[in-house]
Design an enzyme around this catalytic site. Structure first.
Site, short mmCIF file in Angstrom:
data_model
loop_
_atom_site.label_atom_id
_atom_site.label_comp_id
_atom_site.label_asym_id
_atom_site.label_seq_id
_atom_site.Cartn_x
_atom_site.Cartn_y
_atom_site.Cartn_z
CB CYS A 74 -0.87 -0.01 1.25
SG CYS A 74 -1.87 1.47 1.52
CB CYS A 183 -2.88 3.92 -5.44
SG CYS A 183 -4.14 3.00 -4.50
#
Length: 258
Positions: A74, A183
């Site tokens: 992440c 992302c």
């Protein structure tokens, strides 16, 4: 050195499966445990303290399952919490951050675009990295709403197309020749992004680089597995159907509150 404990991978939701897939492809003999904190997605709108607390909770779950190495799949968690995690836990970590370096070094126009969460773009780590490439113009765009649409299973919705067009068109007009996906959810948008971008604009994500770094750590510090019991395990703390769909129903998904 042999170490048959699993590799742990966590993300704010299902997006980190793009990183998991790269690791699994490169290291098919390693057992992996994937943790999707979908209940708290997206992390990109949360404060640094919230992101650190959620990341620590995820790490503790993976350590309880004897993980030998943890991949923070992440961008927002890496750029906001990786230092705190390395200080708090005696286990090797692999983080993920936007691949600015290869984009900036290879750009012919010296203009690159970065599509990322607010939490990533506002982080100290991201800004330190960006400052290293002052001869490159970096067009930053927060991907408001993209993660939530993916988490809700609306990958190919008209709303998704509309958002992507609104985010990418200014980058095209600014003459970018590289788009960095900041992302881990965003690689699932590549087919749609390619329909919007001109062919000469290259798309970069971090999956393969993270997989290579994971392999290097196993070789140098942790140890490879020689076990034949290497089926991956997936945990999620919300509706498992979207994760099952992303995995093309190849693996069982366990719903667990954590």
């Amino acid at each position: 050195m042999i170490n048959n404990n699993p590799i742990g991978v966590f993300d704010s939701g299902i997006g980190g499966t793009s990183i998991w897939s790269a690791i699994h492809d490169l290291l098919p003999n390693e057992k992996t445990i994937y943790l999707a904190d979908s209940k708290n997605a997206p992390y990109g709108q949360k404060s640094k303290d919230e992101i650190v607390d959620l990341s620590k909770k995820n790490v503790e779950f993976l350590l309880e399952n004897n993980c030998k190495l943890i991949v923070v799949a992440c961008n927002t968690a890496t750029t906001n919490a990786i230092f705190e995690l390395r200080e708090a836990y005696d286990v090797p970590f692999v983080g993920i951050e936007p691949a600015i370096k290869p984009a900036a070094n290879n750009s012919q126009t010296q203009v690159i675009g970065i599509l990322a969460t607010k939490g990533t773009l506002n982080s100290e780590l991201f800004n330190k990295t960006a400052e290293m490439f002052q001869h490159t113009t970096i067009i930053e765009q927060v991907g408001h709403g993209l993660v939530q649409l993916i988490e809700d299973g609306n990958l190919y919705s008209p709303e998704m197309t509309q958002l992507l067009e609104s985010y990418l068109q200014p980058m095209i007009e600014a003459n970018i020749d590289y788009l960095v996906l900041g992302c881990s959810h965003y690689p699932y948008l590549i087919p749609q992004i390619k329909k919007i971008l001109p062919d000469h604009i290259k798309i970069i994500d971090s999956g393969e680089a993270v997989a290579r770094q994971t392999k290097n750590l196993l070789r140098d510090k942790v140890g490879f597995s020689d076990s034949t019991e290497n089926d991956p395990v997936f945990y999620v703390n919300s509706n498992p159907k979207v994760l099952e769909s992303i995995l093309e129903h190849k693996y069982p998904v366990i719903r667990k509150d954590f």
